[in-house]
Design a protein around this motif. Sequence first.
Motif: not given
Lengths: 269, 269
Positions: A122-124, A150-157, A219-226
């Motif tokens: 998973l990227c971003d 570079n994802c959001c924090d997997v350890y966030s509650p 990423n949810e909005g932008n997908g994968l980077s070129p």
Amino acid sequence: MSNGFKCAGTIQSKDNPRIKQFCALAKAKKQRICEGLFVLEGIRLVADAVKNGAAIEYVLATQKALSELSEFDFDNIPVFEIPQQLCEKISQTQTPQGVFAVCAMIDNHIDFSKKSGKYLMLCDIQDNGNLGMIMRTADALGVDGMILSNCCDVYSPKTVRATMGSIFRVNFVVDKNPGLMLETMKENGIYTYAAVPDSRATNVSTFEFPQKACVLIGNEGNGLSPDIIEKCDDSVTIRMNGTIESLNAAMAAGIMLWELCGKDGHNAL
Amino acid sequence: MSNGFKCAGTIQSKDNPRIKQFCALAKAKKQRICEGLFVLEGIRLVADAVKNGAAIEYVLATQKALSELSEFDFDNIPVFEIPQQLCEKISQTQTPQGVFAVCAMIDNHIDFSKKSGKYLMLCDIQDNGNLGMIMRTADALGVDGMILSNCCDVYSPKTVRATMGSIFRVNFVVDKNPGLMLETMKENGIYTYAAVPDSRATNVSTFEFPQKACVLIGNEGNGLSPDIIEKCDDSVTIRMNGTIESLNAAMAAGIMLWELCGKDGHNAL
């Protein structure tokens, strides 16, 4: 191995160091990284942590909840009783079950050198709910390894809650350099596939993944980077009848996982 | 057809009948049923409603938001300007976009007599987020009709938001008598398949659905009732490698939809 536990004491004050630590860890990613710890709330999550051998520092539980914990093996884990008002103070749910724990971050290692292996990268991904749901699905469909780049924090509650305990069962690593990770996979003979919204990409429904394969979701909005798409061996896509925006990142990841590794499953639904 | 709109007036008071109506409709299912109306919030949802010809009673928008609405065809729909503090009062989001609408409930009809058709029937789905996400996926993968049997309210603001506009594109009906619905489908030559967590059921990955088929998905916690399973022509299942609890109802519905109707899609991811 013995069952049950001994109560290590009672905590009454909101100024107790353990209560303060719990709240600080629940609140800030910085604090979690600094201490290498994260928090759990709820009987199921704490039980999943225990069952899967996670390194729990201590458990906090109301008197009522203590009775429900007796079936789990808390040997050597300090369990502190807390009053109802402290439970309500530290809880992040509307109807708290009264069980909390502080746990060490998980030290996984993905062995890319295995003869066969299905991986998800998973990227971003930035939504905690999506990340948790994808990890839960990866657990169900049996991925060999999951890379969180570079994802959001997997350890966030919120993410931990959304994984429904799969955080303790899925072999995941946190990554900050997707380019290097792709190189490492290539060196180990893993074919990498960028999931893209492009009708010219390989249709995942008619394609058979090789024995060693990794699908990348962006990423949810932008997908994968070129740049990342360019570095992958091939691009794959989910053909749709409706509108492109209608498949969210978690559902796209779920369908990719199903095509990648779900179809030869042993259990049912 | 002309673009843009004329402002029908300015609303200043929280006691204005339209503001009171909006809040009552946002709050209570009973009120929505009684009036046959529901509420929308956000530029995208209101735009999707307009694009898909939904019967919008009126739009409420802040001065700032009004400028962003000029590209949509609001011909004959009254648009009222509201001040920022009224926007914050009626908004259900943390960062409101300043656009709201009251809309008539959608009057769909599913034609079961078509020569071919793929249908999804949800029984007793109770989580608004799941219902919205399933509808969104059904839109993407192109289902011919969706039956919501004793589910949570599809018109609740949370469900509507989770559909991301698919509520205006998917042909769905609300149902209270699943037994009768199954009979109607059978009379029309539609084969019905209960999705169950049972390894003896037909493995959906190796099964080919007939031209006229409907998959039934049950409640998040309890699945489909034995009575409904009994009434279906067959049972299908998603084989897994991990634990059964790890696939949530929305993800299970997504994978079923993918197997049912997603694979011959025209667009990409």
